[in-house]
Design a protein around this motif. Structure first.
Motif, PDB file in Angstrom:
ATOM      1  N   GLN A 140       0.819  -1.212   0.000  1.00  0.00           N
ATOM      2  CA  GLN A 140       0.000   0.000   0.000  1.00  0.00           C
ATOM      3  C   GLN A 140       0.855   1.265   0.000  1.00  0.00           C
ATOM      4  O   GLN A 140       2.048   1.219   0.252  1.00  0.00           O
ATOM      5  N   ASN A 141       0.174   2.357  -0.293  1.00  0.00           N
ATOM      6  CA  ASN A 141       0.780   3.691  -0.224  1.00  0.00           C
ATOM      7  C   ASN A 141       2.044   3.829  -1.062  1.00  0.00           C
ATOM      8  O   ASN A 141       2.992   4.486  -0.652  1.00  0.00           O
ATOM      9  N   THR A 142       2.055   3.214  -2.227  1.00  0.00           N
ATOM     10  CA  THR A 142       3.184   3.420  -3.140  1.00  0.00           C
ATOM     11  C   THR A 142       3.065   4.824  -3.693  1.00  0.00           C
ATOM     12  O   THR A 142       2.016   5.207  -4.217  1.00  0.00           O
ATOM     13  N   GLN A 143       4.139   5.601  -3.522  1.00  0.00           N
ATOM     14  CA  GLN A 143       4.069   6.993  -3.932  1.00  0.00           C
ATOM     15  C   GLN A 143       5.459   7.580  -4.135  1.00  0.00           C
ATOM     16  O   GLN A 143       6.442   7.086  -3.584  1.00  0.00           O
ATOM     17  N   LEU A 144       5.506   8.639  -4.922  1.00  0.00           N
ATOM     18  CA  LEU A 144       6.717   9.433  -5.036  1.00  0.00           C
ATOM     19  C   LEU A 144       6.797  10.305  -3.799  1.00  0.00           C
ATOM     20  O   LEU A 144       5.835  11.003  -3.459  1.00  0.00           O
ATOM     21  N   LEU A 145       7.921  10.259  -3.093  1.00  0.00           N
ATOM     22  CA  LEU A 145       8.106  11.097  -1.916  1.00  0.00           C
ATOM     23  C   LEU A 145       8.704  12.447  -2.278  1.00  0.00           C
ATOM     24  O   LEU A 145       8.287  13.476  -1.757  1.00  0.00           O
ATOM     25  N   GLU A 146       9.712  12.424  -3.173  1.00  0.00           N
ATOM     26  CA  GLU A 146      10.344  13.677  -3.568  1.00  0.00           C
ATOM     27  C   GLU A 146      11.131  13.493  -4.849  1.00  0.00           C
ATOM     28  O   GLU A 146      11.491  12.378  -5.213  1.00  0.00           O
ATOM     29  N   LYS A 147      11.353  14.614  -5.518  1.00  0.00           N
ATOM     30  CA  LYS A 147      12.210  14.639  -6.692  1.00  0.00           C
ATOM     31  C   LYS A 147      12.946  15.964  -6.698  1.00  0.00           C
ATOM     32  O   LYS A 147      12.454  16.975  -6.177  1.00  0.00           O
ATOM     33  N   HIS A 148      14.135  15.933  -7.278  1.00  0.00           N
ATOM     34  CA  HIS A 148      14.970  17.132  -7.362  1.00  0.00           C
ATOM     35  C   HIS A 148      15.617  17.198  -8.734  1.00  0.00           C
ATOM     36  O   HIS A 148      15.936  16.174  -9.324  1.00  0.00           O
ATOM     37  N   GLY A 149      15.822  18.431  -9.213  1.00  0.00           N
ATOM     38  CA  GLY A 149      16.524  18.648 -10.472  1.00  0.00           C
ATOM     39  C   GLY A 149      15.584  18.940 -11.618  1.00  0.00           C
ATOM     40  O   GLY A 149      14.366  18.841 -11.502  1.00  0.00           O
ATOM     41  N   GLY A 150      16.184  19.344 -12.704  1.00  0.00           N
ATOM     42  CA  GLY A 150      15.412  19.650 -13.899  1.00  0.00           C
ATOM     43  C   GLY A 150      14.772  21.019 -13.844  1.00  0.00           C
ATOM     44  O   GLY A 150      14.920  21.769 -12.875  1.00  0.00           O
ATOM     45  N   LYS A 151      14.037  21.340 -14.890  1.00  0.00           N
ATOM     46  CA  LYS A 151      13.398  22.647 -15.023  1.00  0.00           C
ATOM     47  C   LYS A 151      12.400  22.930 -13.900  1.00  0.00           C
ATOM     48  O   LYS A 151      12.293  24.046 -13.416  1.00  0.00           O
ATOM     49  N   SER A 152      11.701  21.897 -13.453  1.00  0.00           N
ATOM     50  CA  SER A 152      10.678  22.115 -12.413  1.00  0.00           C
ATOM     51  C   SER A 152      11.273  22.132 -11.005  1.00  0.00           C
ATOM     52  O   SER A 152      10.547  22.397 -10.041  1.00  0.00           O
TER      53      SER A 152
END
Length: 162
Positions: A140-152
């Motif tokens: 359960q609760n599979t999710q993206l926690l964080e991302k870094h980099g790129g234009k956004s």
């Protein structure tokens, strides 16, 4: 915020996005899954008492391998030269294990799908290796926690109101 479907051309046909004009930046992403099982299953797992062997090592390797193969599994993902993939597995309580997958590279496209694929396959591998003693395991609760980099730039699930 306007929505745009970048994986569709002018006629609505699916295509792989051209990322050749994007800037090379360091990009990282971390995804999470929670695996819930019977307390007895978790005890056997942590004590190495399951019939299929070292479940945690196998799940880690499966997650790393899956992250590297994401473009073979998700049709419009770009093949990436990942520079790091880590899969961390932690006991949360007497019935839960948290799996974290972090991917990184220097490139022109993000690694969110690789982190999500890695954590999902690690969780599925854990299920597969434990199902002989506990068929009721829940992922359960599979999710993206964080991302870094790129234009956004950076993004964190902690900043999202749900």
């Amino acid at each position: 915020m306007s929505e745009s479907f970048t994986h569709l051309d002018d006629q609505g046909h699916a295509h792989m996005v051209d990322v050749s004009a994007k800037q090379v930046t360091k990009r990282t992403a971390t995804a999470r899954s929670l695996v819930v099982m019977q307390p007895e299953t978790l005890t056997k797992l942590m004590e190495g008492g399951l019939p299929k062997g070292d479940v945690l090592a196998t799940a880690r390797i499966a997650g790393i391998q899956a992250a590297k193969k994401t473009s073979d599994l998700i049709p419009l993902c770009h093949p990436l030269m990942l520079t790091k993939v880590s899969v961390d597995i932690n006991v949360v309580d007497k019935v839960s294990i948290e799996i974290l997958c972090t991917c990184s590279l220097k490139g022109v496209t993000g690694v969110e799908m690789e982190a999500l694929t890695g954590v999902t396959v690690a969780a599925l591998t854990l299920y597969d290796m434990c199902k002989a003693v506990d068929k009721g395991i829940v992922i359960q609760n599979t999710q993206l926690l964080e991302k870094h980099g790129g234009k956004s730039g950076s993004w964190s699930s902690a900043d999202v109101d749900r």
